[in-house]
Structure formats: C-alpha cells, structure tokens
Design an enzyme around this catalytic site. Sequence first.
Site, PDB file in Angstrom:
ATOM      1  N   ARG A 103       0.855  -1.179   0.000  1.00 21.68           N
ATOM      2  CA  ARG A 103       0.000   0.000   0.000  1.00 21.68           C
ATOM      3  C   ARG A 103       0.889   1.227   0.000  1.00 21.68           C
ATOM      4  NH1 ARG A 103      -2.990   3.063   4.791  1.00 21.68           N
ATOM      5  NH2 ARG A 103      -2.107   4.831   3.749  1.00 21.68           N
ATOM      6  N   HIS A 148      -2.358  11.077   0.705  1.00 18.51           N
ATOM      7  CA  HIS A 148      -1.846  10.810   2.061  1.00 18.51           C
ATOM      8  C   HIS A 148      -1.153  12.089   2.532  1.00 18.51           C
ATOM      9  CE1 HIS A 148      -0.453   7.458   4.955  1.00 18.51           C
ATOM     10  NE2 HIS A 148      -0.067   8.592   5.492  1.00 18.51           N
ATOM     11  N   GLU A 193      -6.964   8.533   6.017  1.00 21.08           N
ATOM     12  CA  GLU A 193      -7.185   9.141   7.318  1.00 21.08           C
ATOM     13  C   GLU A 193      -7.674  10.582   7.236  1.00 21.08           C
ATOM     14  OE1 GLU A 193      -3.776   8.764   9.804  1.00 21.08           O
ATOM     15  OE2 GLU A 193      -4.034   6.622  10.010  1.00 21.08           O
ATOM     16  N   ASN A 331      -7.194   1.578   9.870  1.00 21.08           N
ATOM     17  CA  ASN A 331      -5.884   1.869  10.459  1.00 21.08           C
ATOM     18  C   ASN A 331      -6.010   1.792  11.971  1.00 21.08           C
ATOM     19  OD1 ASN A 331      -5.201   2.468   7.834  1.00 21.08           O
ATOM     20  ND2 ASN A 331      -4.550   4.563   8.232  1.00 21.08           N
ATOM     21  N   TYR A 333      -3.615   1.659  15.582  1.00 22.69           N
ATOM     22  CA  TYR A 333      -2.353   1.627  16.321  1.00 22.69           C
ATOM     23  C   TYR A 333      -2.573   1.432  17.812  1.00 22.69           C
ATOM     24  CZ  TYR A 333       0.052   3.377  12.183  1.00 22.69           C
ATOM     25  OH  TYR A 333       0.555   3.504  10.919  1.00 22.69           O
ATOM     26  N   GLU A 398      -3.175  -0.088   8.138  1.00 14.21           N
ATOM     27  CA  GLU A 398      -1.997   0.328   8.911  1.00 14.21           C
ATOM     28  C   GLU A 398      -2.087  -0.291  10.293  1.00 14.21           C
ATOM     29  OE1 GLU A 398      -0.862   4.481   9.215  1.00 14.21           O
ATOM     30  OE2 GLU A 398      -1.518   4.849   7.157  1.00 14.21           O
TER      31      GLU A 398
HETATM   32  C1  PNW Z   1      -0.771   7.245  10.606  1.00 14.99           C
HETATM   33  N1  PNW Z   1      -4.623   7.968  15.743  1.00 14.99           N
HETATM   34  O1  PNW Z   1      -1.400   8.312  11.255  1.00 14.99           O
HETATM   35  C2  PNW Z   1      -0.340   7.762   9.253  1.00 14.99           C
HETATM   36  O2  PNW Z   1      -1.214   7.342   8.229  1.00 14.99           O
HETATM   37  C3  PNW Z   1       1.077   7.488   8.877  1.00 14.99           C
HETATM   38  O3  PNW Z   1       1.483   8.363   7.858  1.00 14.99           O
HETATM   39  C4  PNW Z   1       1.973   7.616  10.089  1.00 14.99           C
HETATM   40  O4  PNW Z   1       3.336   7.498   9.798  1.00 14.99           O
HETATM   41  C5  PNW Z   1       1.542   6.575  11.086  1.00 14.99           C
HETATM   42  O5  PNW Z   1       0.213   6.819  11.496  1.00 14.99           O
HETATM   43  C6  PNW Z   1       2.392   6.521  12.345  1.00 14.99           C
HETATM   44  O6  PNW Z   1       2.322   7.727  13.026  1.00 14.99           O
HETATM   45  C7  PNW Z   1      -2.184   8.163  12.370  1.00 14.99           C
HETATM   46  O7  PNW Z   1      -4.745   8.950  16.459  1.00 14.99           O
HETATM   47  C8  PNW Z   1      -2.381   9.272  13.153  1.00 14.99           C
HETATM   48  O8  PNW Z   1      -5.149   6.923  16.060  1.00 14.99           O
HETATM   49  C9  PNW Z   1      -3.197   9.222  14.251  1.00 14.99           C
HETATM   50  C10 PNW Z   1      -3.827   8.034  14.589  1.00 14.99           C
HETATM   51  C11 PNW Z   1      -3.646   6.903  13.811  1.00 14.99           C
HETATM   52  C12 PNW Z   1      -2.820   6.988  12.703  1.00 14.99           C
END
Ligand code: PNW
Length: 489
Positions: A103, A148, A193, A331, A333, A398
């Site tokens: 991706r 992006h 996002e 996505n 995290y 992600e």
């Molecule tokens: C992603 N949240 O951003 C981005 O798509 C990437 O470019 C970036 O490198 C990656 O995270 C790591 O930082 C996010 O608040 C920003 O949950 C915020 C969140 C999730 C993803």
Amino acid sequence: MRFLSLALVLTISLTNGGCDDRLPIASHTMFPKGFMFGASTAAYQVEGGWNADGKGMSIWDNITHVHPDFIRTYQNGDVADDSYHLYKEDVKALKAVGMQLYRFSISWPRILPNGRINQINQPGLDYYMNLIDELLANDITPIVALYHWDLPQALEDIGGWLNPDIAQYFEEYADLIFKTYGDKVKWWITINEAWSVINGYGSFAWAPALNLHGTGDYLAGHNLLRAHGKAYRLYQRKYSHFGGKLSMAFCGAMCLPASDAPEDIAAAERCYQFSFGWFAHPVFKGDYPPIMREMVDRNSKAEGRNVSRLPYFTQEEINEINGTVDWFGLNYYTSMMTKNGITGDNPSTLRDTEMIQYWDPSWPSTASDWVKVVPQGIRVLAKKVKEEYGNPLTIVTENGYSDHGDRDVDRIGYFESHLAEIRRAIYEDGCNIVGIAIWSIIDNFEWKDGYTVKFGIVEVDFNSPNKTRTLKKSAYWFQNYIAMHKLIQ
Ligand code: PNW
C-alpha cells in the site's frame, strides 16, 4: 541491499483439513486461507525527490522549508528513503519478506505540480507506472492511496481543504490517476485518514497547521467527504469496467469506556462517532452520525451562531456520498480510555464530544507519545465496524510499532499480539477481515518526529548515500510467519 539468508524452520501441523476454511481451528494460530499480508508507506514519508523532474511543492515541502522547527528534529522529507530513485529496493525488501500487498500513496503535486489538470508532469506519471509494474512483476498487489496528506501547495494557497472547489479539483486528479493506472490497480484508497487530515486544519499537529479548532476541521472534513464522493461516482461512471474496489482508510484511537457506568459507555460511543464515525457514517449511511450532528448543532447554537459549525450536506451531496465504499480500510495503532466530561478548547471537536481521555498506565509505551500497546482494541474496533456498517470487506491498512531503533523485539511482540486479536475478530466475531498492510516496510519520515521515531521492519541507513535497507529481526519474523501461512494457501 544486504539480506541475511535465514533458514525457515517450519514445524506446523495443519489440523483443519477438510473443514470450512473460515471455521475456527483449535487455537486460531493460522489465518484463513487467502488472507493477505503486506506493508504500507506514504509518498512524502519515503520518496524524497521533492523537486525532481518537475514535481510541484506540497504543503509538507512548504512547512518544513519555511518553518524547519515545525519538525522536532529540524529534518524534512526532501530526500527521505529516496524511494523516488530506489523504489526497486523497496520492492526487493517486500519480496524478501514475502509480502503480497504493498500500500503506497501517490503524491498529487508530483503528478500535477500546481494541483490542477492543466499541467501534467509526465515523469511523475512514469514513476508510479514503473513502481506498479515492478510490484506486479514480483506478484505483489498494489493498494494505491490518492491522498496521504501532501496537498499541492498551490491548492493550499487558495484555501486547501477549506475551499469547496477542491472536491472538483480532486475529482479531476482522480480521473487522471484512474485513467492511467486503472487497468493495473484494483484496490484504491481515495483519502488516507481524513480524521488526521482535518487535524492539520484544526490543530498544529500537521500541515498546514492552521489551528482552526472546532471550525476549520469540520469544514475540511466536509470537503474531504465531498471529494471522496465525487471520485467514487466518477470511477463508477467511467472506470467500472476495470473492476477496482474503492475505499477510504479510516482512523482514530479506539475509544474504550473507562468504566461500566452508562455515561462512560455513552462517552466512548461519542468518541467513536467523532473519529471513525465522522467519515465512515456518511460514506456508509449518507450523513454525519446523528450524535455528532446533535452535539455540534447544540453547542453552535449556545455560542450564538446562526449556523452550525458542522456544515450540512445538500440532498444531492448525500446521494453522492452514500454507499461509496467497497471495502473498509482500517488503520489501528492504539486505544484510549474514555469517560464522560468536558474538556478542550472552546470550540473544538474534543469539547463537542464531551469526553475525557487517558491512557491506562498498564499499557506499554512506544517511541510515539500517542501509541500505547493495546492489542485488544483492534478486535473491539473490528467488531464495532462489523456491527455499524454491515460487516464490510476489511483490510487493516496500517498497524505498527515505533521505537528509536532499539526495541525491534518488542515490535515482534506487538505484531504477534495484534495478529492474534485479528484472528479472534475473524473466527470468534465473524469479522470479514481479509488482509493486513503493516506500517511500515521501511523506516521513514515520521512527520513531526522526523527520522528518530522508526516504524519499519526494514532499517534504512539515512546517512549512507544509497540509503541502505537491511532487514530487521521483525522482518525475518514476518518472513517466517508469512511462509508458514503460504503452506496452507
Ligand atoms: C498514521 N490515531 O497516522 C499515518 O497514516 C502514517 O502516515 C503515520 O506514519 C503513522 O500513522 C504513524 O504515526 C495516524 O490517532 C495518526 O489513532 C493518528 C492516529 C492513527 C494513525
């Protein structure tokens, strides 16, 4: 490229022969047949070549040049991983790990230097064609994001995502991209996002850092949705014969209720609707989540405004936006504990949400201040997506762990635990998750954290002239993991 050769020690026994592929197997150690593994990057974070061969300026080129202190380390993406020249090394790395998906995103100003269709940069178009061809020659399926975060600066100069006309500019850009690559690319993401993009308008977090909290963020979000709807309808009208599938990549921190109290459960629900729901609800159901509409309208009125800070769609726009996702790009995290309460700037999306958030102190931290390790959150989120939107076809677009180059073994633990939760979501909750593209294949420019915060499973020596890529232990771990799964495919 230096790759160690590693013997694969595969000691697995396949116990589900003859059964329905998606039925539970004893310990859920394996993914269903056909599950796809891959990795993600984004143009500004890896490409470099910021002014190569006729590329125009993006808002990230601009902000890092004009305000170098915007980045904690005073670094920028001028060269990054130099993937503009070294994309074949990236494909080699993906191939070495055994990845089936890649991706990546297209830089709008590399294709249209001033953002508009009247000036097309052929070397930019050639670059992505070469990358796509290289991927296909290596049996890696491209998933391509049109946006992006690297908006052409020329468009920001006339209002960026605050300017309603941007929906049409985006449609023109999307038309060119679909026309050029549509026969080769079957998986598309229009906007990565949107919830992060709007933070560039509502805070100082990202370019263009306008900090118009509670107003600019809602307006930018509105135009992102309008732009997405137009691009989707355009594809349906002109390019459906290509048979591609379109989506957005949705994000947020998963909102876990801080207690069983009904008001905290309600706060976590609001939190979800003000992040994932903000964009997913309109594209699945045609308009903003009702709770969001209600809260922002009520607060706007109380502030003495005669119009809501959250704009309204016309009926025509609702029709255009409703039903414009063929799959769900998820996505994930991290998560946050959420309880009822009022905090945040006045006005702001946080204040409108009426919630207070914190991290559970038991959650392990990472090198990113906002990422704590909460694997169970991805399962809760996947189930929520299933319930809210009718179990859409989902790819985790992600998921990743950051360190300072010192915690790669913890990265393996992160992936191991998150993949286990994804399997539970599939087998126990019946979620329709068919693949994952982890963040990221290579270390890259981590926005405000520059190059010091690393998400890659492949290390990049940013000081070497050819940006040497070296597989980390986590890459070898994935190599084994994927090889094992290929045995049942
Ligand atoms: C992603 N949240 O951003 C981005 O798509 C990437 O470019 C970036 O490198 C990656 O995270 C790591 O930082 C996010 O608040 C920003 O949950 C915020 C969140 C999730 C993803």
